[in-house]
Design an enzyme around this catalytic site. Structure first.
Site, PDB file in Angstrom:
ATOM      1  N   ARG A 168       0.964  -0.973  -0.145  1.00  0.00           N
ATOM      2  CA  ARG A 168       0.070   0.077   0.011  1.00  0.00           C
ATOM      3  C   ARG A 168       0.596   0.703  -0.104  1.00  0.00           C
ATOM      4  O   ARG A 168       0.608   1.718   0.652  1.00  0.00           O
ATOM      5  CB  ARG A 168      -1.228   0.035   1.215  1.00  0.00           C
ATOM      6  CG  ARG A 168      -2.290  -1.108   1.465  1.00  0.00           C
ATOM      7  CD  ARG A 168      -2.621  -0.738   0.314  1.00  0.00           C
ATOM      8  NE  ARG A 168      -4.257  -2.023  -0.002  1.00  0.00           N
ATOM      9  CZ  ARG A 168      -4.059  -3.700  -0.330  1.00  0.00           C
ATOM     10  NH1 ARG A 168      -2.652  -3.883  -1.168  1.00  0.00           N
ATOM     11  NH2 ARG A 168      -5.136  -4.377  -0.482  1.00  0.00           N
ATOM     12  N   SER A 245     -10.647  -0.867   2.823  1.00  0.00           N
ATOM     13  CA  SER A 245     -10.371  -1.677   4.319  1.00  0.00           C
ATOM     14  C   SER A 245     -10.243  -0.254   5.020  1.00  0.00           C
ATOM     15  O   SER A 245      -9.258   0.801   4.108  1.00  0.00           O
ATOM     16  CB  SER A 245      -8.353  -2.250   4.370  1.00  0.00           C
ATOM     17  OG  SER A 245      -8.506  -3.539   3.829  1.00  0.00           O
ATOM     18  N   GLU A 341      -5.576   4.180   6.331  1.00  0.00           N
ATOM     19  CA  GLU A 341      -4.916   3.203   4.597  1.00  0.00           C
ATOM     20  C   GLU A 341      -5.766   4.118   3.480  1.00  0.00           C
ATOM     21  O   GLU A 341      -4.919   5.005   3.323  1.00  0.00           O
ATOM     22  CB  GLU A 341      -6.071   1.834   3.756  1.00  0.00           C
ATOM     23  CG  GLU A 341      -5.500   2.106   3.023  1.00  0.00           C
ATOM     24  CD  GLU A 341      -6.982   0.748   1.889  1.00  0.00           C
ATOM     25  OE1 GLU A 341      -5.088  -0.838   2.228  1.00  0.00           O
ATOM     26  OE2 GLU A 341      -6.862   0.971   1.301  1.00  0.00           O
TER      27      GLU A 341
HETATM   28  P1  FAD Z   1      -9.215   8.784  -4.862  1.00  0.00           P
HETATM   29  O1  FAD Z   1      -9.506   8.442  -3.593  1.00  0.00           O
HETATM   30  O2  FAD Z   1      -9.577   9.805  -5.535  1.00  0.00           O
HETATM   31  O3  FAD Z   1      -7.306   9.391  -4.755  1.00  0.00           O
HETATM   32  C1  FAD Z   1      -6.254   8.015  -3.945  1.00  0.00           C
HETATM   33  C2  FAD Z   1      -5.117   8.747  -4.000  1.00  0.00           C
HETATM   34  O4  FAD Z   1      -5.022   8.808  -5.180  1.00  0.00           O
HETATM   35  C3  FAD Z   1      -5.166   9.886  -3.639  1.00  0.00           C
HETATM   36  O5  FAD Z   1      -4.179  10.961  -3.058  1.00  0.00           O
HETATM   37  C4  FAD Z   1      -5.152  11.125  -4.975  1.00  0.00           C
HETATM   38  O6  FAD Z   1      -5.174  12.581  -4.406  1.00  0.00           O
HETATM   39  C5  FAD Z   1      -4.870   9.937  -5.810  1.00  0.00           C
HETATM   40  N1  FAD Z   1      -5.186  10.469  -7.284  1.00  0.00           N
HETATM   41  C6  FAD Z   1      -5.773   9.958  -7.350  1.00  0.00           C
HETATM   42  N2  FAD Z   1      -5.684   9.673  -9.200  1.00  0.00           N
HETATM   43  C7  FAD Z   1      -5.101  10.403  -9.306  1.00  0.00           C
HETATM   44  C8  FAD Z   1      -4.033  10.724 -10.599  1.00  0.00           C
HETATM   45  N3  FAD Z   1      -4.870  10.816 -11.889  1.00  0.00           N
HETATM   46  N4  FAD Z   1      -2.854  11.402  -9.964  1.00  0.00           N
HETATM   47  C9  FAD Z   1      -2.410  11.323  -9.511  1.00  0.00           C
HETATM   48  N5  FAD Z   1      -2.775  10.707  -8.239  1.00  0.00           N
HETATM   49  C10 FAD Z   1      -3.697  10.777  -8.040  1.00  0.00           C
HETATM   50  N6  FAD Z   1      -7.759  -1.177  -2.142  1.00  0.00           N
HETATM   51  C11 FAD Z   1      -6.445  -2.463  -2.366  1.00  0.00           C
HETATM   52  O7  FAD Z   1      -5.121  -1.972  -2.541  1.00  0.00           O
HETATM   53  N7  FAD Z   1      -7.128  -3.323  -2.718  1.00  0.00           N
HETATM   54  C12 FAD Z   1      -8.940  -3.487  -2.136  1.00  0.00           C
HETATM   55  O8  FAD Z   1      -9.363  -5.063  -2.461  1.00  0.00           O
HETATM   56  C13 FAD Z   1      -9.371  -2.490  -2.106  1.00  0.00           C
HETATM   57  N8  FAD Z   1     -10.923  -2.735  -1.722  1.00  0.00           N
HETATM   58  C14 FAD Z   1     -11.605  -1.911  -1.841  1.00  0.00           C
HETATM   59  C15 FAD Z   1     -13.360  -2.091  -2.019  1.00  0.00           C
HETATM   60  C16 FAD Z   1     -14.148  -1.348  -1.739  1.00  0.00           C
HETATM   61  C17 FAD Z   1     -15.428  -0.809  -1.475  1.00  0.00           C
HETATM   62  C18 FAD Z   1     -13.333   0.063  -2.447  1.00  0.00           C
HETATM   63  C19 FAD Z   1     -14.600   1.911  -1.341  1.00  0.00           C
HETATM   64  C20 FAD Z   1     -12.214   0.667  -1.713  1.00  0.00           C
HETATM   65  C21 FAD Z   1     -11.172  -0.300  -2.207  1.00  0.00           C
HETATM   66  N9  FAD Z   1      -9.813  -0.138  -2.121  1.00  0.00           N
HETATM   67  C22 FAD Z   1      -8.713  -1.007  -2.285  1.00  0.00           C
HETATM   68  C23 FAD Z   1      -9.138   1.685  -2.262  1.00  0.00           C
HETATM   69  C24 FAD Z   1      -9.489   2.112  -3.405  1.00  0.00           C
HETATM   70  O9  FAD Z   1     -10.368   1.068  -4.318  1.00  0.00           O
HETATM   71  C25 FAD Z   1      -8.590   2.357  -4.485  1.00  0.00           C
HETATM   72  O10 FAD Z   1      -7.084   2.958  -3.134  1.00  0.00           O
HETATM   73  C26 FAD Z   1      -8.562   3.087  -5.098  1.00  0.00           C
HETATM   74  O11 FAD Z   1      -7.227   2.866  -6.092  1.00  0.00           O
HETATM   75  C27 FAD Z   1      -9.052   4.579  -5.487  1.00  0.00           C
HETATM   76  O12 FAD Z   1      -8.799   4.811  -6.512  1.00  0.00           O
HETATM   77  P2  FAD Z   1      -9.902   6.446  -6.860  1.00  0.00           P
HETATM   78  O13 FAD Z   1      -9.661   6.594  -8.477  1.00  0.00           O
HETATM   79  O14 FAD Z   1     -10.595   6.271  -6.025  1.00  0.00           O
HETATM   80  O15 FAD Z   1      -8.327   7.432  -4.985  1.00  0.00           O
HETATM   81  N1  EPU Z   2     -10.676 -11.633   9.332  1.00  0.00           N
HETATM   82  C1  EPU Z   2     -11.082 -11.829  10.821  1.00  0.00           C
HETATM   83  N2  EPU Z   2     -12.862 -10.779  10.600  1.00  0.00           N
HETATM   84  C2  EPU Z   2     -12.922  -9.622   9.987  1.00  0.00           C
HETATM   85  C3  EPU Z   2     -12.428  -9.848   9.231  1.00  0.00           C
HETATM   86  C4  EPU Z   2     -11.062 -10.645   8.869  1.00  0.00           C
HETATM   87  O1  EPU Z   2     -11.340 -12.641  11.496  1.00  0.00           O
HETATM   88  O2  EPU Z   2     -13.708  -9.602  10.387  1.00  0.00           O
HETATM   89  C5  EPU Z   2      -9.591 -12.279   9.274  1.00  0.00           C
HETATM   90  C6  EPU Z   2     -10.696 -13.093   8.119  1.00  0.00           C
HETATM   91  O3  EPU Z   2     -11.112 -14.854   8.532  1.00  0.00           O
HETATM   92  C7  EPU Z   2      -8.444 -13.714   7.693  1.00  0.00           C
HETATM   93  C8  EPU Z   2      -7.948 -12.652   7.597  1.00  0.00           C
HETATM   94  O4  EPU Z   2      -8.718 -11.565   8.663  1.00  0.00           O
HETATM   95  O5  EPU Z   2      -7.719 -14.975   7.666  1.00  0.00           O
HETATM   96  C9  EPU Z   2      -7.949 -11.833   6.387  1.00  0.00           C
HETATM   97  O6  EPU Z   2      -9.041 -11.419   5.502  1.00  0.00           O
HETATM   98  P1  EPU Z   2      -9.620 -11.008   4.085  1.00  0.00           P
HETATM   99  O7  EPU Z   2      -9.056 -11.611   3.469  1.00  0.00           O
HETATM  100  O8  EPU Z   2     -11.022 -10.570   3.995  1.00  0.00           O
HETATM  101  O9  EPU Z   2      -9.193  -9.756   3.855  1.00  0.00           O
HETATM  102  P2  EPU Z   2      -8.001  -8.127   4.704  1.00  0.00           P
HETATM  103  O10 EPU Z   2      -6.878  -8.877   5.386  1.00  0.00           O
HETATM  104  O11 EPU Z   2      -8.610  -7.932   5.351  1.00  0.00           O
HETATM  105  C10 EPU Z   2      -7.044  -7.498   2.828  1.00  0.00           C
HETATM  106  C11 EPU Z   2      -7.147  -5.906   1.883  1.00  0.00           C
HETATM  107  C12 EPU Z   2      -7.853  -6.021   0.815  1.00  0.00           C
HETATM  108  C13 EPU Z   2      -7.743  -7.205   0.357  1.00  0.00           C
HETATM  109  C14 EPU Z   2      -8.154  -8.277   0.589  1.00  0.00           C
HETATM  110  C15 EPU Z   2      -7.915  -9.397  -0.337  1.00  0.00           C
HETATM  111  C16 EPU Z   2      -5.265  -4.907   3.295  1.00  0.00           C
HETATM  112  C17 EPU Z   2      -5.958  -3.671   4.179  1.00  0.00           C
HETATM  113  N3  EPU Z   2      -6.529  -4.939   2.590  1.00  0.00           N
HETATM  114  O12 EPU Z   2      -7.661  -7.202   3.237  1.00  0.00           O
HETATM  115  O13 EPU Z   2      -7.410  -4.986   0.617  1.00  0.00           O
HETATM  116  O14 EPU Z   2      -9.043  -6.644  -1.048  1.00  0.00           O
HETATM  117  O15 EPU Z   2      -7.252  -8.481   1.592  1.00  0.00           O
HETATM  118  O16 EPU Z   2      -6.437  -9.716  -0.290  1.00  0.00           O
HETATM  119  O17 EPU Z   2      -4.731  -5.184   3.219  1.00  0.00           O
HETATM  120  C18 EPU Z   2      -8.117  -2.765   0.366  1.00  0.00           C
HETATM  121  O18 EPU Z   2      -7.089  -1.775   0.730  1.00  0.00           O
HETATM  122  O19 EPU Z   2      -9.798  -1.481   0.662  1.00  0.00           O
HETATM  123  C19 EPU Z   2      -8.464  -4.100   0.833  1.00  0.00           C
HETATM  124  C20 EPU Z   2      -9.736  -4.113   0.591  1.00  0.00           C
END
Ligand code: FAD
Ligand code: EPU
Length: 345
Positions: A168, A245, A341
């Site tokens: 991240r 997250s 995050e």
């Molecule tokens: P924004 O929220 O609009 O911006 C994020 C940052 O990027 C800000 O600092 C902004 O200034 C900068 N930025 C955006 N676009 C540009 C650009 N073109 N040039 C320069 N800077 C820029 N993240 C994960 O890593 N893994 C996941 O599994 C994951 N799951 C998610 C699930 C849900 C339901 C949600 C709501 C979010 C999740 N995220 C996850 C977080 C998010 O989706 C990512 O961080 C994504 O990359 C953010 O994109 P955005 O366009 O919405 O950025």
């Molecule tokens: N867990 C619990 N309780 C909960 C949630 C999770 O016990 O309420 C345990 C699960 O059972 C599992 C472990 O925690 O053993 C990990 O959970 P999960 O697989 O759901 O993933 P996570 O670690 O919670 C991370 C990323 C996600 C990404 C998933 C899949 C971070 C901060 N989050 O979540 O990214 O999608 O793994 O790779 O690294 C995001 O960054 O916004 C995001 C959603």
């Protein structure tokens, strides 16, 4: 560059619908950027007091009104930019929706990004925090990006080795450019290897494919499996506003990990290459009693305790209060600190 290239300016613009936590706030100025030339033109204007670059707002905590200029990145485009014996090079505009882009690459026959299916947001934001999920980080597929330096108007290129990707993390965060809006990313190019191999090492993915009776999945099948897993666990921001997250999974030293393992044998631990250990923040938060618990109009999601949700009408201050309370509970019970995050604006 002439003023004709400048995008229209919307004054006192609401941002509520432009962040997936649906937090209230207004921008002094909002400009929608659809072409790099608009950024070059802006760079030659007097600089605003503050500037923020916005993608899909899916990793953002809006703390109220923003007294400055918000550039909403909407540059379109996706193409096979180049090809060699080993790889395809896919280039996309920063404003493309990330998931739509991933599915487009798969439909067009370029596998490699499937594990990152259904992550909200834009292509341009993907390298900022090195988005990751289900055993893959985007840095592993990143080739280079193009950006406009808003302090000079110059178009600059950053290659993979320059971006110092981590969990991240990237150069953009290390230098604070994600907050001061110095570089607007306009395009990102990904290198997808022709010798593709499915990444199915994440336990949930293995289980999902096994349950479907799939032994040798295609990239599309991996994508579909990940979409199904994510839809079960994570709230759709359109239904329940959230930013994914809310905390990083904390990485602790080996001694701390051993102490916690002795006391809490079911705490998930993931050893890192450097000897440190990543802990599951969702588990810590659940055990600290926060799964499904609210404080005012915000709380932690009932199916995934790591996701902070807006139950309706929450402000940035309400989100901050839940964050602080969860951090305090986890520190008190486990002696572990949690780092948020999302970006606080
Ligand atoms: P924004 O929220 O609009 O911006 C994020 C940052 O990027 C800000 O600092 C902004 O200034 C900068 N930025 C955006 N676009 C540009 C650009 N073109 N040039 C320069 N800077 C820029 N993240 C994960 O890593 N893994 C996941 O599994 C994951 N799951 C998610 C699930 C849900 C339901 C949600 C709501 C979010 C999740 N995220 C996850 C977080 C998010 O989706 C990512 O961080 C994504 O990359 C953010 O994109 P955005 O366009 O919405 O950025
Ligand atoms: N867990 C619990 N309780 C909960 C949630 C999770 O016990 O309420 C345990 C699960 O059972 C599992 C472990 O925690 O053993 C990990 O959970 P999960 O697989 O759901 O993933 P996570 O670690 O919670 C991370 C990323 C996600 C990404 C998933 C899949 C971070 C901060 N989050 O979540 O990214 O999608 O793994 O790779 O690294 C995001 O960054 O916004 C995001 C959603």
């Amino acid at each position: 560059m002439t003023d004709a290239a400048l995008p229209p300016i919307q004054a006192d613009a609401p941002l509520d619908r432009l962040n997936t936590l649906a937090l209230p706030g207004r921008a002094q100025q909002l400009l929608t950027i659809t072409a790099p030339a608009q950024l070059t033109a802006l760079a030659h204007q007097p600089a605003p007091a503050r500037r923020f670059i916005l993608g899909g707002g899916s990793n953002l905590v809006l703390q109220g009104d923003f007294p400055g200029q918000v550039l909403r990145m909407a540059i379109p485009g996706r193409e096979l930019a180049a090809e060699d014996d080993d790889a395809w090079y896919l280039r996309a505009g920063a404003g493309e929706n990330w998931h739509d882009f991933v599915r487009w690459t798969l439909a067009a026959g370029y596998p490699g990004l499937e594990n990152l299916s259904l992550i909200p947001g834009t292509v341009g934001a993907a390298p900022i925090q090195n988005i990751g999920a289900y055993g893959l980080e985007v840095g592993e597929r990143f080739h280079h990006l193009e950006a406009v330096d808003l302090t000079t108007g110059e178009v600059v290129r950053f290659d993979r080795h320059q971006l110092r990707f981590g969990y991240r993390d990237s150069l953009f965060k290390q230098e604070g450019w994600h907050l001061d809006g110095r570089y607007a990313i306009t395009h990102v190019t990904f290198r997808l290897e022709k010798h593709w191999q499915a990444v199915t090492r994440y336990a949930d993915v293995e289980k999902e494919l096994a349950a479907a009776g799939i032994a040798a999945p295609t990239a599309l099948q991996v994508s579909d499996a990940i979409i199904a897993i994510r839809q079960r666990k994570l709230p759709d921001p359109a239904q329940v506003p959230n930013a994914g997250s809310f905390f990083h999974n904390p990485v602790v030293d080996a001694a701390t990990a051993a102490r916690l393992a002795a006391e809490y044998p079911t705490l998930p631990q993931y050893p890192q290459h450097d000897g440190r250990v990543k802990l599951a923040a969702g588990w810590l938060i659940e055990q600290a009693g926060w799964k499904g618990r609210n404080l005012g109009p915000a709380g932690m999601y009932e199916k995934q305790a790591l996701v902070l949700v807006n139950r309706g009408g929450a402000t940035g201050a309400d989100v901050g209060a839940v964050m602080a309370a969860v951090q305090a509970s986890v520190r008190e019970k486990f002696g572990v600190g949690l780092t948020p995050e999302p970006i606080f604006l």
